[in-house]
Design a protein around this motif. Sequence first.
Motif, PDB file in Angstrom:
ATOM      1  N   ASP A 574       0.709  -1.013   0.035  1.00 58.48           N
ATOM      2  CA  ASP A 574      -0.127  -0.048  -0.026  1.00 58.48           C
ATOM      3  C   ASP A 574       0.776   1.293   0.089  1.00 58.48           C
ATOM      4  O   ASP A 574       1.902   1.179   0.380  1.00 58.48           O
ATOM      5  N   LYS A 575       0.323   2.532  -0.760  1.00 50.37           N
ATOM      6  CA  LYS A 575       1.261   3.540  -0.863  1.00 50.37           C
ATOM      7  C   LYS A 575       1.520   4.230   0.630  1.00 50.37           C
ATOM      8  O   LYS A 575       2.842   4.528   1.015  1.00 50.37           O
ATOM      9  N   GLU A 576       0.908   4.002   1.510  1.00 50.90           N
ATOM     10  CA  GLU A 576       0.858   4.622   3.093  1.00 50.90           C
ATOM     11  C   GLU A 576       1.813   3.783   3.618  1.00 50.90           C
ATOM     12  O   GLU A 576       2.821   4.286   4.206  1.00 50.90           O
ATOM     13  N   SER A 577       1.699   2.592   3.420  1.00 52.36           N
ATOM     14  CA  SER A 577       2.954   1.642   4.273  1.00 52.36           C
ATOM     15  C   SER A 577       4.178   1.748   3.449  1.00 52.36           C
ATOM     16  O   SER A 577       5.116   1.658   4.341  1.00 52.36           O
ATOM     17  N   ALA A 578       4.294   1.689   2.240  1.00 49.80           N
ATOM     18  CA  ALA A 578       5.354   1.912   1.563  1.00 49.80           C
ATOM     19  C   ALA A 578       6.168   3.156   1.929  1.00 49.80           C
ATOM     20  O   ALA A 578       7.399   3.072   2.135  1.00 49.80           O
ATOM     21  N   MET A 579       5.317   4.203   2.110  1.00 52.96           N
ATOM     22  CA  MET A 579       5.978   5.572   2.391  1.00 52.96           C
ATOM     23  C   MET A 579       6.499   5.590   3.906  1.00 52.96           C
ATOM     24  O   MET A 579       7.433   6.415   4.098  1.00 52.96           O
ATOM     25  N   GLY A 580       5.725   4.997   4.916  1.00 55.26           N
ATOM     26  CA  GLY A 580       6.215   4.848   6.103  1.00 55.26           C
ATOM     27  C   GLY A 580       7.283   4.026   6.251  1.00 55.26           C
ATOM     28  O   GLY A 580       8.363   4.268   6.989  1.00 55.26           O
ATOM     29  N   VAL A 581       7.582   2.760   5.392  1.00 55.56           N
ATOM     30  CA  VAL A 581       9.042   1.940   5.527  1.00 55.56           C
ATOM     31  C   VAL A 581      10.056   2.819   4.938  1.00 55.56           C
ATOM     32  O   VAL A 581      10.972   3.011   5.406  1.00 55.56           O
ATOM     33  N   ALA A 582       9.774   3.681   3.606  1.00 52.40           N
ATOM     34  CA  ALA A 582      10.933   4.334   3.204  1.00 52.40           C
ATOM     35  C   ALA A 582      11.096   5.572   3.861  1.00 52.40           C
ATOM     36  O   ALA A 582      12.300   5.927   4.158  1.00 52.40           O
ATOM     37  N   GLY A 583      10.171   6.190   4.419  1.00 47.19           N
ATOM     38  CA  GLY A 583      10.388   7.373   5.397  1.00 47.19           C
ATOM     39  C   GLY A 583      11.318   7.018   6.632  1.00 47.19           C
ATOM     40  O   GLY A 583      12.194   7.615   7.105  1.00 47.19           O
ATOM     41  N   GLY A 584      10.909   5.906   7.241  1.00 45.25           N
ATOM     42  CA  GLY A 584      11.850   5.536   8.616  1.00 45.25           C
ATOM     43  C   GLY A 584      12.942   5.023   8.010  1.00 45.25           C
ATOM     44  O   GLY A 584      13.940   5.468   8.818  1.00 45.25           O
ATOM     45  N   LEU A 585      13.468   4.449   6.946  1.00 42.06           N
ATOM     46  CA  LEU A 585      14.971   4.181   6.452  1.00 42.06           C
ATOM     47  C   LEU A 585      15.266   5.420   6.225  1.00 42.06           C
ATOM     48  O   LEU A 585      16.916   5.643   6.631  1.00 42.06           O
ATOM     49  N   ALA A 586      14.978   6.653   5.586  1.00 45.44           N
ATOM     50  CA  ALA A 586      15.533   7.585   5.079  1.00 45.44           C
ATOM     51  C   ALA A 586      15.854   8.310   6.581  1.00 45.44           C
ATOM     52  O   ALA A 586      16.955   8.996   6.719  1.00 45.44           O
ATOM     53  N   ALA A 587      15.018   8.335   7.527  1.00 44.54           N
ATOM     54  CA  ALA A 587      15.219   8.895   8.812  1.00 44.54           C
ATOM     55  C   ALA A 587      16.478   8.466   9.362  1.00 44.54           C
ATOM     56  O   ALA A 587      17.325   9.060  10.175  1.00 44.54           O
ATOM     57  N   LEU A 588      16.745   6.875   9.307  1.00 44.90           N
ATOM     58  CA  LEU A 588      17.536   6.273   9.849  1.00 44.90           C
ATOM     59  C   LEU A 588      19.237   6.767   9.357  1.00 44.90           C
ATOM     60  O   LEU A 588      20.176   6.779   9.930  1.00 44.90           O
ATOM     61  N   GLY A 589      18.961   7.229   7.944  1.00 49.72           N
ATOM     62  CA  GLY A 589      20.324   7.414   7.359  1.00 49.72           C
ATOM     63  C   GLY A 589      20.814   8.995   7.734  1.00 49.72           C
ATOM     64  O   GLY A 589      21.916   9.313   7.352  1.00 49.72           O
ATOM     65  N   ILE A 590      20.008   9.920   8.193  1.00 45.57           N
ATOM     66  CA  ILE A 590      20.146  11.166   8.522  1.00 45.57           C
ATOM     67  C   ILE A 590      21.160  11.296   9.471  1.00 45.57           C
ATOM     68  O   ILE A 590      21.054  10.874  10.523  1.00 45.57           O
ATOM     69  N   GLY A 591      22.353  11.814   9.233  1.00 44.02           N
ATOM     70  CA  GLY A 591      23.475  12.061  10.164  1.00 44.02           C
ATOM     71  C   GLY A 591      24.019  10.785  10.551  1.00 44.02           C
ATOM     72  O   GLY A 591      24.815  10.910  11.755  1.00 44.02           O
ATOM     73  N   ALA A 592      24.136   9.875   9.857  1.00 37.60           N
ATOM     74  CA  ALA A 592      24.540   8.333  10.219  1.00 37.60           C
ATOM     75  C   ALA A 592      26.252   8.812  10.099  1.00 37.60           C
ATOM     76  O   ALA A 592      26.788   9.379   9.184  1.00 37.60           O
ATOM     77  N   THR A 593      26.941   8.249  10.910  1.00 40.48           N
ATOM     78  CA  THR A 593      28.496   8.266  10.702  1.00 40.48           C
ATOM     79  C   THR A 593      28.647   7.079   9.763  1.00 40.48           C
ATOM     80  O   THR A 593      28.028   6.224   9.019  1.00 40.48           O
ATOM     81  N   THR A 594      30.086   7.119   9.683  1.00 37.43           N
ATOM     82  CA  THR A 594      30.434   5.953   8.597  1.00 37.43           C
ATOM     83  C   THR A 594      30.222   4.432   9.011  1.00 37.43           C
ATOM     84  O   THR A 594      30.032   3.790   8.124  1.00 37.43           O
ATOM     85  N   GLY A 595      30.545   4.314  10.264  1.00 34.91           N
ATOM     86  CA  GLY A 595      30.413   3.071  10.961  1.00 34.91           C
ATOM     87  C   GLY A 595      28.894   2.727  10.778  1.00 34.91           C
ATOM     88  O   GLY A 595      28.384   1.582  10.596  1.00 34.91           O
ATOM     89  N   GLU A 596      27.848   3.600  11.192  1.00 31.54           N
ATOM     90  CA  GLU A 596      26.511   3.347  11.088  1.00 31.54           C
ATOM     91  C   GLU A 596      25.982   3.105   9.767  1.00 31.54           C
ATOM     92  O   GLU A 596      25.079   2.070   9.568  1.00 31.54           O
ATOM     93  N   LEU A 597      26.768   3.802   8.767  1.00 33.55           N
ATOM     94  CA  LEU A 597      26.413   3.504   7.348  1.00 33.55           C
ATOM     95  C   LEU A 597      26.690   2.072   6.838  1.00 33.55           C
ATOM     96  O   LEU A 597      26.083   1.367   6.279  1.00 33.55           O
ATOM     97  N   ALA A 598      27.647   1.722   7.420  1.00 32.18           N
ATOM     98  CA  ALA A 598      28.224   0.318   7.097  1.00 32.18           C
ATOM     99  C   ALA A 598      27.320  -0.627   7.590  1.00 32.18           C
ATOM    100  O   ALA A 598      26.643  -1.712   7.257  1.00 32.18           O
ATOM    101  N   CYS A 599      26.833  -0.470   9.111  1.00 33.67           N
ATOM    102  CA  CYS A 599      25.704  -1.312   9.808  1.00 33.67           C
ATOM    103  C   CYS A 599      24.458  -1.124   8.787  1.00 33.67           C
ATOM    104  O   CYS A 599      23.961  -2.289   8.725  1.00 33.67           O
ATOM    105  N   MET A 600      23.986  -0.179   8.219  1.00 33.52           N
ATOM    106  CA  MET A 600      22.879   0.155   7.636  1.00 33.52           C
ATOM    107  C   MET A 600      23.038  -0.636   6.346  1.00 33.52           C
ATOM    108  O   MET A 600      21.994  -1.331   5.797  1.00 33.52           O
ATOM    109  N   GLU A 601      23.922  -0.905   5.548  1.00 35.10           N
ATOM    110  CA  GLU A 601      24.312  -1.491   4.353  1.00 35.10           C
ATOM    111  C   GLU A 601      24.104  -3.111   4.801  1.00 35.10           C
ATOM    112  O   GLU A 601      23.459  -3.709   3.941  1.00 35.10           O
ATOM    113  N   ALA A 602      24.694  -3.598   5.882  1.00 33.61           N
ATOM    114  CA  ALA A 602      24.647  -5.006   6.463  1.00 33.61           C
ATOM    115  C   ALA A 602      23.217  -4.967   6.558  1.00 33.61           C
ATOM    116  O   ALA A 602      22.733  -6.348   6.610  1.00 33.61           O
TER     117      ALA A 602
END
Length: 1321
Positions: A574-602
């Motif tokens: 659903d559009k709303e659910s997909a928007m919620g998942v994508a928004g949550g992932l995007a919020a997780l990447g804001i201000g992430a350090t290099t180590g956190e980005l590596a963890c996000m990729e994993a």
Amino acid sequence: MEFQIPLHFEDLTRSAAGSWRVRPTPQRESPSDDLLQLVQQDPTAIVSSSSGPSPQFTAVFTLITNYSSLTKSNRVALADIVDSLPDQVSASDASHVKTAAFLIAGLAVTASAVTPVCKYWEKTGREAVLEAISGLLSSDSIPTKFGPTDLDQLCSLVVRTILQVLEQPSAAKDKNARTVLARSLATALTLDPRQSLPAITALLHALNRHEHLPGPMADMLFKMTEEKSALVQFVSEFVREISRLPSDDLARDVTAARGCSAFISELSERMPQVFRSNLALVLSQLDCDSYTMRNGVVHVIGTLIRAAPNPDDPLLDVLMERSHRDIHAYTRSKALQVWILLAEARVIPNRLFPVLADMAASRLDDRTAAVRKYATQLLGALLRNNPFGPGLQKSHFEAKLEEIRSLAPIAEQDTKVTSKVPENSPEDVSSEVSGIDKENSPANDSASECTNVDNLLEDDERTAEEDNGEKNGAEDSEMALKIKYYSWALAFIQAVETGLETTFNMLRSKSITDVSEAVSFSVTAVQFQLEAASGRAVRKMLPLVLARENNIRKAAVNAYIRLLAPDGFETIDDKESAMGVAGGLAALGIGATTGELACMEALMTAFFASPDTSKLMSPSVIAVLWDIFAGKVPGASLEQRRSACILVGMVAADLPDSLQNRVQILQSIGLTDPSFARWSCVALCKLPPGSDRDGRLSQQLAEIVKTSKDLSTVEQGVNAIYVLSSEPESVVGSVIRELAQTLHREPATVPVKELSRFLQVVGHVAVKELVRIESLVSEVRRCIASQARGDGNHEEEDQANAEADKALQLAEKELVSPASLLGRYGKLARKIASDRSAPPELQASSVLCMAKLMCVQESFCENNLRLLFSILNSAEEPLVRSNAVTALGDLAFRFPNMVEPWNSHIYAALQDKNETVRKNTLMALTHLILNDMVKVKGQIVGLAICILDENGRIADLARLFFHELARKSANAIYNILPDTISCMSHMEDLKSDDFKTVVAFLVGLMDKEKHADGMVEKLCHRFRTNESVRENRDLAYCISQLNISERGVKKMNDNFKSYSTAICDVTVYEYILQAVNKGNKAGPNGQPSQAFEELTAKINVLRPAVAQVEENEDKDADVESENYSETTTRSRRSSRRPSSNRAPKALEQEVNGDEDGASETTMGAEDESVSRESSDGQRRRSVKAGKAGKVDIESDEESASEGGEQEDEASPKPFRSEAPSSQRRAKRRVIVEDEEEDEEDEEEEDDDEMSLGSDGSESDGEESVTGETTPRRSSRRSARLSGISGDDALSNNEGADLEEEESDREAESSDGSSNDYEDCL
């Protein structure tokens, strides 16, 4: 002769005179079929005989006795015969009834005990036989026709039969059988109340012997009370009997305690009123020594609270006390489990929520994993069932409370009638207010009922006044309830946030249970919108995605799935659910350090690893991420778009098609916007190699490299060119030439950023070109190997591999040669790196460029390695030193043998005043040590001191390093701990509390008992070389932290002479005694071990001496020992004589049991030299130090007498701790195997010193890294003190004209203008 029921079934074969006696017929004489035929001819004769046993009775008795050998058909026939006995007897004849009951009971007990259990008996036989007993007892004539003796025999038989049947696990698990047994027991106890006491005794005895009985017995007694409600008193008496059991007996008999505990727990669930009426006796078992029994009582308390919820129930306080103060961890964990059940049942009063949350938060620090587990679960249960709402934002409740409190004074002014505030809970606020409103309804007095107008007016006025007073009182009551409600809410939130901080620390625990529970609670805290958890908890869990344990990785991945898709995967498209998942992932990447980005990729890789979790990253979610990046989603910020750009690159690693179809978006938006250029290049690197066939994308990337101001974007652009372009050399070559031409246009004013970018490109292209060449050579080797396997010609394979190696070496040499495009700028990078007047950003870029060129070719690295270390030690800007230490970490991977002699200078950077330099140094050393590129030596004490760093990030990294080191090698901490302790003991500026912190952490990593036992022996030996009270106390403290076993106590007893003198110090005495008590493990008979008793006796002998030292000890001496004050040579020599902290001669001689100890303590001055030589010989040890010689420990009397060697304060020193002057006789010294060389070195001790610097001063000695000089002997000594061979350290100078090099460097540094850079260009 009347039949008398024997106590046991087989007793009938040996009955006394006056009773029936049966002689079973042997089976060989009368087969079972004949016996059955005999019985079936006249079944009534079985019980009808009055003079003695009839043949039919004997036949049935024989068949029951031989039941295990009967065939299935015979067993069925026998059961049918016995089942029909109640119909064959007259209920008025006591003898006949007893005879039938005896046979039925005998068959029930015998058949139940047969193994393996017969399927017929399991399904129908047992229940039919037990029903026969119940039917036999249910006759109405039994109470009137039976005498007391007959009734006693019959009921006693039934009670024994019931217990014997229940002893079989298969029968106890049968619900129908338990129902019949309960009915029979109820009937028997009703017929003969005298059986109550024997029945209670028998039930208790069976309960103590059989672990499977608690549940079935509780169920049977409950069903019995349902049959006969009057028997509740019997059950109550049984509970009282259990409560009266002696505490000592339960502590000794574990089976009995476990059975009684489980029984009262099961029975309380079914009959709570019984325990409520006997509460005082039941609670008395809380003082029982058996924690198992206390667990059962705690469960009963929880059951009673759930059965009758009462906010003022005193049992709540009892349960709270058990959670806090019980001495056993199992009981504390059981109390927490009960609180969890109460929270799920929603019976906890609201006033207790803050108190419970605070208690659970404190239990998170419990030393037992089970308590921490249930404390975390309790916090989660309190959150899920809290009465304050689904959103627990602290700021919201604070604002509400302030608003209500601001209105409270107004309400007090308007109040005319004061009313007492009721002590109600917050959930009663609305009901109280509504009730008050109903009571304040207008009066219904009718005017027609009043005859006097004046009376009517008076009544109206009085009624209005009363209404106003009641209304104001209701408002006050409501206001007080609201204040109380929000105050409790704030206290609850504060307590949960306190527990959340501890939970974050549990995420790094070694226990998988701790980590899993902490992850679960963190997710719950985020879902309830706790401000302390928002953002922090989500990022704290990221490193767990890379955990080694599979369970922790799964828990972390599932936690993020719960956060991103709380409603599951059903509506993910659903559009709303997909928007919620994508928004949550995007919020997780804001201000992430290099180590956190590596963890996000994993984490993204983990999502795609399983078919179930891959549903989270559906095509709809990926499309929304691209829309956010492209700016098609309204309201998307720049940070969200950048985060989406990072995420689409991560997705492309697992789904390349998602990127190939949208490359145009990256070209049109990503590469044209500087905000997205870096991560767009990273995403393009996920495309297949050589994807840019027409070269357009490579040219666009080249423009980014030439124009970007961000150096990291420049690096990623070069990476993308080498991935996408089919001819990357031509692309990057043109880029370098154009950048060089740009710098030539205005040589007088070369911009710093332009030159920094140019050097960054040169260095990174050199590394990428090296990687490309090595990959091509590896591919050639694979082709050669595959061809050789086909032809079988291995000689040609070896020759081809040798040619490939030569080609690789030639390519490496050509890359950095002055004639090559890259090598011609090596001199420029070297010149700027050594120029102290250069801008910091430019110097940092030149250092990285030079280091990358050094990674390409070995000889180039060797020629510039000294300069790089000189920059590390003398550069003023932290950015330059940080880049230098990072580059050295890479060089140590590339050329470990070349960098190894200089490792001491890398360790020295751990003492840098800048946090970034210390952090980069720590990370570089962590990678080198954990990847076995650097051996763990005594210099690792620098890493241990980082645990005390003021920067929390550095301290956490240091702790993580030691955790990983202990996990990688079980003996690593065991091997480094003794030297680490010795080094820290000699650090004058290290406080005692800091020393204890580091030691406690390191000792906690040794989880094996054998390591603790071995360590205590090593530390005991080190007492002999200690020369100060502080060293003795430090070693004693370390010993007290070890969890030694009986073997460790034995080693302490064997080595008592080593610390017998030091133990006279009060502090040492207490630490040693603490260690001994830790190792006091009781033996098989419950008595202490012999080694413990012997060691305790020796320590007690010294107790008077300890008391005398404590009384006569001077305060100034304590201060001096705590602060590591310097001592003179005289005090060092006098310390060899008996001091005030040594045992008297008689005491020591008595403890040691020999004459040597007494002679040593009373040694005179005339034997001082002999003693010194002997002690030095004992302390001397030898280890390998390179190829030259050995590293020994001996006294350095000559150096001490000459005043030592003075070192230049400006020169950087390797990280090591020097002992005070009073402790220099234990100083490390190098003894070279070649005695002639050693003599030559001693003659050169008076030469000028050599230290690291860059002033280029001339000297007769050898030139150092920075140009200063020092004698060869001093250099070797300092090198070997750091674990480095002196010859290896000086081998870097061979074949180089150092004086000419330094003069060139001095000429270059004298003029830092850009014109010199122009000449290099």
